[in-house]
Motif scaffolding. Structure first.
Motif, PDB file in Angstrom:
ATOM      1  N   THR A   1     -36.052  30.784  -5.947  1.00 50.26           N
ATOM      2  CA  THR A   1     -35.341  32.058  -5.812  1.00 50.26           C
ATOM      3  C   THR A   1     -35.300  32.770  -7.162  1.00 50.26           C
ATOM      4  O   THR A   1     -35.409  33.992  -7.240  1.00 50.26           O
ATOM      5  N   HIS A   2     -35.163  31.969  -8.222  1.00 51.07           N
ATOM      6  CA  HIS A   2     -35.064  32.536  -9.565  1.00 51.07           C
ATOM      7  C   HIS A   2     -36.439  32.692 -10.218  1.00 51.07           C
ATOM      8  O   HIS A   2     -36.545  33.008 -11.387  1.00 51.07           O
ATOM      9  N   LEU A   3     -37.495  32.399  -9.479  1.00 51.65           N
ATOM     10  CA  LEU A   3     -38.843  32.495 -10.053  1.00 51.65           C
ATOM     11  C   LEU A   3     -39.656  33.586  -9.355  1.00 51.65           C
ATOM     12  O   LEU A   3     -40.872  33.521  -9.294  1.00 51.65           O
ATOM     13  N   GLY A   4     -38.951  34.574  -8.807  1.00 52.23           N
ATOM     14  CA  GLY A   4     -39.670  35.716  -8.237  1.00 52.23           C
ATOM     15  C   GLY A   4     -39.847  35.674  -6.733  1.00 52.23           C
ATOM     16  O   GLY A   4     -40.557  36.501  -6.167  1.00 52.23           O
ATOM     17  N   PHE A   5     -39.224  34.696  -6.053  1.00 55.96           N
ATOM     18  CA  PHE A   5     -39.385  34.622  -4.601  1.00 55.96           C
ATOM     19  C   PHE A   5     -38.095  34.977  -3.857  1.00 55.96           C
ATOM     20  O   PHE A   5     -37.935  34.647  -2.688  1.00 55.96           O
ATOM     21  N   GLY A   6     -37.175  35.634  -4.567  1.00 58.65           N
ATOM     22  CA  GLY A   6     -35.876  35.958  -3.988  1.00 58.65           C
ATOM     23  C   GLY A   6     -35.942  36.818  -2.745  1.00 58.65           C
ATOM     24  O   GLY A   6     -35.059  36.757  -1.893  1.00 58.65           O
ATOM     25  N   ASP A   7     -37.031  37.594  -2.598  1.00 61.03           N
ATOM     26  CA  ASP A   7     -37.099  38.497  -1.444  1.00 61.03           C
ATOM     27  C   ASP A   7     -37.438  37.796  -0.137  1.00 61.03           C
ATOM     28  O   ASP A   7     -37.259  38.367   0.934  1.00 61.03           O
ATOM     29  N   ILE A   8     -37.945  36.565  -0.197  1.00 67.39           N
ATOM     30  CA  ILE A   8     -38.264  35.866   1.063  1.00 67.39           C
ATOM     31  C   ILE A   8     -37.328  34.684   1.296  1.00 67.39           C
ATOM     32  O   ILE A   8     -37.509  33.911   2.234  1.00 67.39           O
ATOM     33  N   ILE A   9     -36.321  34.524   0.438  1.00 69.57           N
ATOM     34  CA  ILE A   9     -35.388  33.404   0.574  1.00 69.57           C
ATOM     35  C   ILE A   9     -33.960  33.931   0.668  1.00 69.57           C
ATOM     36  O   ILE A   9     -33.603  34.883  -0.014  1.00 69.57           O
ATOM     37  N   GLU A  10     -33.176  33.316   1.571  1.00 68.39           N
ATOM     38  CA  GLU A  10     -31.779  33.742   1.688  1.00 68.39           C
ATOM     39  C   GLU A  10     -30.884  32.509   1.731  1.00 68.39           C
ATOM     40  O   GLU A  10     -31.349  31.396   1.999  1.00 68.39           O
ATOM     41  N   PHE A  11     -29.602  32.728   1.441  1.00 64.22           N
ATOM     42  CA  PHE A  11     -28.649  31.629   1.496  1.00 64.22           C
ATOM     43  C   PHE A  11     -27.929  31.686   2.841  1.00 64.22           C
ATOM     44  O   PHE A  11     -27.340  32.701   3.195  1.00 64.22           O
ATOM     45  N   ASP A  12     -28.016  30.590   3.586  1.00 69.20           N
ATOM     46  CA  ASP A  12     -27.358  30.514   4.892  1.00 69.20           C
ATOM     47  C   ASP A  12     -25.916  30.066   4.671  1.00 69.20           C
ATOM     48  O   ASP A  12     -25.662  28.907   4.352  1.00 69.20           O
ATOM     49  N   GLU A  13     -24.971  31.015   4.838  1.00 62.89           N
ATOM     50  CA  GLU A  13     -23.563  30.715   4.544  1.00 62.89           C
ATOM     51  C   GLU A  13     -23.031  29.628   5.484  1.00 62.89           C
ATOM     52  O   GLU A  13     -22.271  28.747   5.068  1.00 62.89           O
TER      53      GLU A  13
END
Lengths: 195, 195
Positions: free
Chosen positions: B92-104
């Motif tokens: 997520t911190h290496l440029g892939f944040g747009d395809i990863i989400e946190f499931d609350e």
């Protein structure tokens, strides 16, 4: 960081004995190097335990990817195989050499068959085949029965939820039969075809 | 390298204002640290392209692992889910944040549904289900037919190769039927059960 050291070395210091080096002039035959944009490399840290899970996961993904025979899938699957090979080669030198071997015929690294059969990978594949088979069988038979009853145009006009309302009770009755007798009573009957 | 810095710091320099530090005597309340064997951490380097393939592969492996409902599989699958979560959080911190989400709800990272459905992962899963269904269906029906013909004791006495000699032609004829008509002619017929 660049993984393109040969090119980098060439530009900063042309090999000895090649005469004058003129960057603007015609290039000598050894100049024809692959184009070389610097690649950004990113590090991930793993514990030994995590690496062993990683090996299982990429082996499993590569196995599953190889089942995909759709046109166009070959290229995507090749990317899976390539990364599997890269990671397995790396971890061979990190203490996992006993479960990884080099396949001379395919010229790539793979986990040993011995390891695969006693690992969670094989179990996951076998169990997956079983789960998928029964799920697909009951669902496909139920959908077939509903379509036969209400007709394809009516089926096509239903949304996902309405379709499930129709198929669920039929799936359930197939499921009960298969739970009792497996596929013992499942046969090809031509006369139903046109009915 | 140790990931246990708190414990390490404590031992070499007890916090100020706590009085005399006597390693052999009774331990102060803040001494009760978790036991802390140093973990060996190993680095793997990935290009951006390799990381994107890695995300697909671990997502696929986690999906497949989740299909395994055998007793005892839960623990192995939990290891898959845990590593998936760890890697997704890191990238997520290496440029892939747009395809990863946190499931609350599940308190874990996952690739977004939007990405999953348009990626090779979903295609690989769908195609795998299809391949496995037809393979298992023809194989299981053929084995059932052979066992019905020669009897279970004879079947059990055959090795893998001999079994295939018996099943192959029957598999082929089922395959031809399914290629022509799908499961249109496949029905439950109770009267065959005892025959």
């Amino acid at each position: 960081m660049s993984n393109c050291l040969i090119g980098g070395n060439l530009i900063s210091s042309p090999p000895a004995g090649r005469g004058e080096f003129n960057i603007a002039g015609s290039r000598p035959e050894w100049w024809d190097m692959p184009s070389c944009a610097p690649l950004r490399l990113m590090h991930l840290r793993f514990t030994e335990e995590e690496l062993s899970v990683l090996i299982d996961m990429i082996s499993l993904a590569a196995e599953v990817g190889s089942l995909n025979r759709k046109p166009g899938a070959k290229e995507n699957f090749a990317r899976f195989e390539e990364l599997e090979n890269t990671i397995l080669e790396k971890v061979t030198h990190l203490g996992f050499g006993d479960i990884i071997e080099f396949d001379e015929a395919l010229q790539r690294y793979r986990v040993t068959t011995d390891y695969l059969t006693r690992s969670f990978v094989q179990e996951a594949i076998d169990e997956m085949r079983n789960e998928i088979f029964w799920e697909e069988l009951t669902l496909r038979l139920a959908e077939r029965d509903v379509i036969r009853k209400i007709g394809l145009p009516a089926w096509n006009s239903l949304d996902e939820e309405k379709r499930k309302e129709h198929t669920k009770p039929i799936e359930k009755s197939y499921w009960e039969e298969f739970t009792k007798r497996g596929i013992d009573t499942l046969h090809l009957i031509a006369r139903f075809e046109t009915g």
